[in-house]
Enzyme design. Structure first.
Site, PDB file in Angstrom:
ATOM      1  N   GLU A  54       0.805  -1.221  -0.134  1.00 55.50           N
ATOM      2  CA  GLU A  54       0.328  -0.304  -0.124  1.00 55.50           C
ATOM      3  C   GLU A  54       0.437   1.127  -0.388  1.00 55.50           C
ATOM      4  O   GLU A  54       0.389   2.375  -1.204  1.00 55.50           O
ATOM      5  CB  GLU A  54      -0.769   0.302   1.230  1.00 55.50           C
ATOM      6  CG  GLU A  54      -1.936  -0.791   1.432  1.00 55.50           C
ATOM      7  CD  GLU A  54      -3.112  -0.599  -0.045  1.00 55.50           C
ATOM      8  OE1 GLU A  54      -3.299   0.422  -0.508  1.00 55.50           O
ATOM      9  OE2 GLU A  54      -3.532  -1.292  -0.204  1.00 55.50           O
ATOM     10  N   TYR A 137      -6.547   6.213   4.582  1.00 47.42           N
ATOM     11  CA  TYR A 137      -6.559   5.528   3.635  1.00 47.42           C
ATOM     12  C   TYR A 137      -6.015   4.126   4.201  1.00 47.42           C
ATOM     13  O   TYR A 137      -6.832   2.625   3.660  1.00 47.42           O
ATOM     14  CB  TYR A 137      -6.200   5.896   1.596  1.00 47.42           C
ATOM     15  CG  TYR A 137      -6.183   4.620   1.490  1.00 47.42           C
ATOM     16  CD1 TYR A 137      -6.824   4.191   0.976  1.00 47.42           C
ATOM     17  CD2 TYR A 137      -4.541   4.022   1.140  1.00 47.42           C
ATOM     18  CE1 TYR A 137      -6.850   3.236  -0.466  1.00 47.42           C
ATOM     19  CE2 TYR A 137      -4.520   3.104  -0.165  1.00 47.42           C
ATOM     20  CZ  TYR A 137      -5.667   2.622  -0.362  1.00 47.42           C
ATOM     21  OH  TYR A 137      -5.556   1.517  -1.378  1.00 47.42           O
ATOM     22  N   ASP A 155      -9.570   4.405  -2.579  1.00 45.80           N
ATOM     23  CA  ASP A 155      -8.933   5.408  -3.048  1.00 45.80           C
ATOM     24  C   ASP A 155      -9.279   6.412  -3.973  1.00 45.80           C
ATOM     25  O   ASP A 155     -10.358   6.720  -4.400  1.00 45.80           O
ATOM     26  CB  ASP A 155      -7.654   4.498  -3.408  1.00 45.80           C
ATOM     27  CG  ASP A 155      -7.812   3.530  -4.265  1.00 45.80           C
ATOM     28  OD1 ASP A 155      -8.992   3.726  -5.347  1.00 45.80           O
ATOM     29  OD2 ASP A 155      -7.401   3.194  -4.715  1.00 45.80           O
TER      30      ASP A 155
END
Ligand code: SF4
Length: 312
Positions: A54, A137, A155
């Site tokens: 990520e 996020y 996102d």
């Protein structure tokens, strides 16, 4: 997968619950047959591996991230391994993924995971967000993709899909709004596993089909329910407010060149070697100063005869 800042806004038109359920089901069914086979999605993935992916994917495309992720996970397979790594080694391994502060933040995060959580990434949103470099996020993504827990993963890909399908607009506003967050929340199923599947499927739909510049509507599982398509694809109302990401001649490019030089250097680079990477003295000095301030470069030697290297 870039996180986005938030802004206030009025409520959006509610989408009927049956329509939400249909959009979700079609998207998740499509995902089963079209999901990319990525290593951070494998059965044997670890929460830390998901976190590394990520962070790498925040500003770098999958095709460049995948080999870097594999090398990273081979070298530092656990938070404890990364926590013990030298900053210079971490920055060299980050190589050309860009925005190298992410690499140091990831190492800071690994150290905090070891110190606060015994080397295991927590599942709790508040605990995740208290770690260095983990925002709304990333915490949501780790909860969904690593732990299989319910969270609203929002996102740029998911925002775009929802803007088109549910709001009937080309692209969402430049900054995330509270109304968008509520809309996204309405799409998240109550069940943990179903919520995690929706998060992955909606993100993949945005990445592979409902892309920013050329959506492939003919291949889209929700084309029959898409409000933007039904409205005849009206133009982007926010086009004038969007930032374009130029590269050539920017400080980012200069910083990238200095970092590339230092990653390759076996010895500290003297000032004349730094000067050779960019001819504009003022811009180069500004960029070097910002790299020093960010802790990405350190000075050795005297101020009269300085040399520079990656932090030890
Ligand atoms: S129909 Fe086209 S615009 Fe609408 S969600 Fe699908 S790909 Fe995106």
């Amino acid at each position: 997968m870039s996180p986005v800042p938030a802004a206030a806004s009025p409520d959006l038109e509610p989408v009927p619950a049956e329509e939400i359920a249909e959009i979700r089901d079609l998207t998740v069914d499509w995902f089963v047959g079209h999901a990319r086979d990525l290593p951070w999605r494998a059965e044997d993935r670890t929460p830390y591996g998901v976190l590394v992916s990520e962070v790498m994917l925040q500003q770098t495309p999958v095709v460049r991230v995948e080999p870097a992720w594999r090398a990273w996970m081979t070298r530092w397979p656990t938070p404890a391994d990364l926590a013990a790594a030298a900053p210079a080694d971490v920055l060299r391994a980050w190589d050309r993924l860009g925005y190298p502060r992410r690499a140091l933040r990831l190492r800071d995060c690994a150290r905090a995971v070891v110190e606060r959580h015994g080397g295991e990434l927590p599942t709790d949103d508040t605990e995740l967000r208290a770690l260095p470099g983990i925002g709304e996020y990333t915490a949501a993504a780790v909860r969904a993709f690593a732990h299989g827990l319910r969270s609203t993963v929002l996102d740029t890909n998911v925002r775009r899909v929802l803007a088109r399908v549910a709001e009937g607009i080309a692209l969402p506003a430049p900054a995330l709004t509270a109304a968008e967050r509520r809309l996204a929340g309405a799409f998240v199923p109550g069940d943990d596993a179903a919520a995690a599947r929706w998060a992955a499927a909606s993100m993949e739909l945005g990445a592979l089909v409902c892309t920013a510049r050329s959506p492939r509507c003919e291949a889209c599982p929700v084309r029959g329910l898409c409000a933007w398509r039904a409205a005849g694809f009206p133009a982007d109302a926010h086009a004038g407010r969007r930032r374009t990401q130029a590269w050539a001649g920017t400080d980012r490019q200069v910083r990238g060149r200095i970092m590339a030089l230092l990653r390759e250097a076996l010895e500290p680079a003297p000032a004349f070697a730094i000067a050779a990477v960019w001819s504009d003295d003022v811009q180069r000095e500004r960029c070097l100063a910002s790299l020093l301030a960010d802790g990405l470069v350190e000075q050795v030697g005297s101020d009269e005869e300085p040399a520079y290297r990656l932090p030890s």
